[in-house]
Design a protein around this motif. Structure first.
Motif, PDB file in Angstrom:
ATOM      1  N   VAL A  33      45.430  32.996  43.748  1.00  0.00           N
ATOM      2  CA  VAL A  33      46.106  33.059  45.025  1.00  0.00           C
ATOM      3  C   VAL A  33      46.927  34.362  44.918  1.00  0.00           C
ATOM      4  N   PRO A  34      46.940  35.370  45.547  1.00  0.00           N
ATOM      5  CA  PRO A  34      47.879  36.613  45.293  1.00  0.00           C
ATOM      6  C   PRO A  34      49.268  36.036  45.361  1.00  0.00           C
ATOM      7  N   THR A  35      50.133  36.538  44.489  1.00  0.00           N
ATOM      8  CA  THR A  35      51.580  36.103  44.447  1.00  0.00           C
ATOM      9  C   THR A  35      52.511  37.358  45.128  1.00  0.00           C
ATOM     10  N   GLY A  36      51.683  38.224  45.461  1.00  0.00           N
ATOM     11  CA  GLY A  36      52.672  39.262  46.328  1.00  0.00           C
ATOM     12  C   GLY A  36      53.100  40.441  45.349  1.00  0.00           C
ATOM     13  N   ASN A  37      53.072  40.175  44.002  1.00  0.00           N
ATOM     14  CA  ASN A  37      53.626  41.091  42.981  1.00  0.00           C
ATOM     15  C   ASN A  37      52.411  42.234  42.980  1.00  0.00           C
ATOM     16  N   THR A  38      52.804  43.316  42.910  1.00  0.00           N
ATOM     17  CA  THR A  38      51.791  44.452  42.626  1.00  0.00           C
ATOM     18  C   THR A  38      52.469  45.714  41.604  1.00  0.00           C
ATOM     19  N   TYR A  39      51.554  46.292  41.201  1.00  0.00           N
ATOM     20  CA  TYR A  39      52.042  47.602  40.497  1.00  0.00           C
ATOM     21  C   TYR A  39      51.043  48.730  41.075  1.00  0.00           C
ATOM     22  N   HIS A  40      51.672  49.880  41.262  1.00  0.00           N
ATOM     23  CA  HIS A  40      51.047  51.032  42.042  1.00  0.00           C
ATOM     24  C   HIS A  40      51.589  52.199  41.388  1.00  0.00           C
ATOM     25  N   ARG A  71      51.847  59.081  29.936  1.00  0.00           N
ATOM     26  CA  ARG A  71      52.736  58.831  28.902  1.00  0.00           C
ATOM     27  C   ARG A  71      54.141  58.606  28.721  1.00  0.00           C
ATOM     28  N   ASP A  72      54.768  58.959  30.047  1.00  0.00           N
ATOM     29  CA  ASP A  72      56.243  58.647  30.340  1.00  0.00           C
ATOM     30  C   ASP A  72      56.435  57.481  31.037  1.00  0.00           C
ATOM     31  N   ILE A  73      55.501  56.784  31.298  1.00  0.00           N
ATOM     32  CA  ILE A  73      55.605  55.452  32.332  1.00  0.00           C
ATOM     33  C   ILE A  73      54.703  54.563  31.961  1.00  0.00           C
ATOM     34  N   PHE A  74      53.842  54.680  30.822  1.00  0.00           N
ATOM     35  CA  PHE A  74      52.838  53.818  30.580  1.00  0.00           C
ATOM     36  C   PHE A  74      53.305  52.421  30.493  1.00  0.00           C
ATOM     37  N   HIS A  75      54.614  52.307  29.829  1.00  0.00           N
ATOM     38  CA  HIS A  75      55.114  50.996  29.511  1.00  0.00           C
ATOM     39  C   HIS A  75      55.447  49.952  30.588  1.00  0.00           C
ATOM     40  N   GLU A  76      55.590  50.716  31.809  1.00  0.00           N
ATOM     41  CA  GLU A  76      55.860  49.748  32.921  1.00  0.00           C
ATOM     42  C   GLU A  76      54.475  49.070  33.435  1.00  0.00           C
ATOM     43  N   LEU A  77      53.180  49.802  33.181  1.00  0.00           N
ATOM     44  CA  LEU A  77      51.841  49.044  33.398  1.00  0.00           C
ATOM     45  C   LEU A  77      51.721  48.023  32.372  1.00  0.00           C
ATOM     46  N   LEU A  78      51.857  48.491  31.114  1.00  0.00           N
ATOM     47  CA  LEU A  78      51.544  47.298  30.108  1.00  0.00           C
ATOM     48  C   LEU A  78      52.538  46.143  30.346  1.00  0.00           C
ATOM     49  N   ALA A  84      47.460  38.775  30.698  1.00  0.00           N
ATOM     50  CA  ALA A  84      46.541  38.476  31.492  1.00  0.00           C
ATOM     51  C   ALA A  84      45.156  38.974  31.540  1.00  0.00           C
ATOM     52  N   PRO A  85      43.828  38.130  31.910  1.00  0.00           N
ATOM     53  CA  PRO A  85      42.865  38.634  32.034  1.00  0.00           C
ATOM     54  C   PRO A  85      42.880  39.823  33.178  1.00  0.00           C
ATOM     55  N   LEU A  86      41.857  40.931  32.891  1.00  0.00           N
ATOM     56  CA  LEU A  86      41.893  42.096  34.096  1.00  0.00           C
ATOM     57  C   LEU A  86      40.579  42.261  34.685  1.00  0.00           C
ATOM     58  N   ILE A  87      40.661  42.097  35.799  1.00  0.00           N
ATOM     59  CA  ILE A  87      39.398  41.943  36.720  1.00  0.00           C
ATOM     60  C   ILE A  87      39.390  43.408  37.665  1.00  0.00           C
ATOM     61  N   ALA A  88      38.244  44.005  37.395  1.00  0.00           N
ATOM     62  CA  ALA A  88      37.787  45.213  38.117  1.00  0.00           C
ATOM     63  C   ALA A  88      36.271  45.177  38.395  1.00  0.00           C
ATOM     64  N   HIS A  89      36.055  45.886  39.497  1.00  0.00           N
ATOM     65  CA  HIS A  89      34.652  46.178  39.987  1.00  0.00           C
ATOM     66  C   HIS A  89      34.153  47.213  39.249  1.00  0.00           C
ATOM     67  N   ASN A  90      32.797  46.972  38.517  1.00  0.00           N
ATOM     68  CA  ASN A  90      32.287  47.827  37.346  1.00  0.00           C
ATOM     69  C   ASN A  90      33.495  48.166  36.485  1.00  0.00           C
ATOM     70  N   ALA A  91      33.787  47.324  35.833  1.00  0.00           N
ATOM     71  CA  ALA A  91      34.855  47.024  35.074  1.00  0.00           C
ATOM     72  C   ALA A  91      35.043  48.000  33.861  1.00  0.00           C
ATOM     73  N   GLY A  92      33.880  48.407  33.199  1.00  0.00           N
ATOM     74  CA  GLY A  92      33.755  49.199  32.097  1.00  0.00           C
ATOM     75  C   GLY A  92      34.274  50.510  32.524  1.00  0.00           C
ATOM     76  N   PHE A  93      33.989  50.918  33.771  1.00  0.00           N
ATOM     77  CA  PHE A  93      34.622  52.399  34.105  1.00  0.00           C
ATOM     78  C   PHE A  93      36.026  52.490  34.032  1.00  0.00           C
ATOM     79  N   ASP A  94      36.802  51.382  34.696  1.00  0.00           N
ATOM     80  CA  ASP A  94      38.421  51.450  34.700  1.00  0.00           C
ATOM     81  C   ASP A  94      38.787  51.215  33.557  1.00  0.00           C
ATOM     82  N   PHE A  95      38.188  50.301  32.632  1.00  0.00           N
ATOM     83  CA  PHE A  95      38.577  49.994  31.209  1.00  0.00           C
ATOM     84  C   PHE A  95      38.499  51.249  30.432  1.00  0.00           C
TER      85      PHE A  95
END
Length: 229
Positions: A33-40, A71-78, A84-95
């Motif tokens: 269930v989406p919690t409403g928390n996002t990062y973009h 390099r300046d904001i990567f820590h926000e993403l991490l 958590a497990p990371l889900i993507a479509h054709n995930a090898g590309f995004d990873f």
């Protein structure tokens, strides 16, 4: 269970040839269930934007020129991704692009064991079918009319809905009128099922009346050679 559905936009197809990530969108889910928390966010790729890539996502070099460097904001993403497990479509590309950006700034890449590829899940559920995000949205009746161009957060939102369907749909958690309650953190959230709201009605009587029993006896007595003797 906490999971992150994410998508990226890039300058091209291969980080090994100098292509860079220019956008990432992440959706947090707990128990599907989406919690409403996002990062973009958008990133300045410190290079030009090929016309072919811009035609796909609409992000020009001019638009990205004042955006932060990875390099300046990567820590926000991490911090948002956590463990958590990371889900993507054709995930090898995004990873591949995400880890390439981390390696460029001498950070530890994300372990591939965390990767969940919805294309691979879809192949098992729908062998021989079209497996693009658009095709899966059509299959599951997910509205994508607002998807004029690719966008990382929009595509992550659509993929989150597709992922739920690939995992069995809402019925797997019997989440009719379910809420998410997080006592301490999103990772500890559980589904709580609420009774439907509205006026309470008294139960209807279900026992037959004497008149109904009498009519039933008359009806049964008129049946010739009943199977029950």
């Amino acid at each position: 269970m906490r999971e992150i559905v994410f998508d990226t936009e890039t300058t091209g197809l291969d980080p090994k040839t100098g292509d860079r990530m220019v956008e990432i969108g992440c959706i947090e889910m707990v128990n599907l269930v989406p919690t409403g928390n996002t990062y973009h966010t958008y990133y300045n790729p410190e290079r030009d934007m090929p016309a072919g890539a811009e035609a796909v996502h609409g992000l020009s070099a001019s638009f990205l020129s004042d955006k932060p460097l990875f390099r300046d904001i990567f820590h926000e993403l991490l911090d948002f991704l956590g463990d958590a497990p990371l889900i993507a479509h054709n995930a090898g590309f995004d990873f591949g692009f995400l880890n390439a950006e981390l390696v460029l700034i001498e950070q530890e890449p994300i372990c591939m064991s965390r990767m969940v590829d919805t294309v691979q899940i879809a192949k098992k559920r729908h062998p021989g079918a079209k497996l693009s995000l658009d095709a899966l949205c059509t299959r599951y009746g997910i509205d994508r009319s607002h998807r004029v161009k690719h966008g990382a957060l929009l595509d992550a939102e659509l993929l989150a809905q597709v992922y739920v369907e690939l995992k069995g749909g809402r019925q797997i958690g019997l989440e009719l009128a379910a809420d998410i309650v997080a006592p301490e953190s999103p990772a500890e959230a559980v589904a709580v099922h609420k009774a439907p709201e509205g006026p309470r009605r008294e139960p209807r009587p279900h026992a037959p009346t004497p008149e109904e029993l009498a009519r039933h006896r008359r009806f049964m007595s008129g049946i010739e050679s009943p199977l029950w003797g």
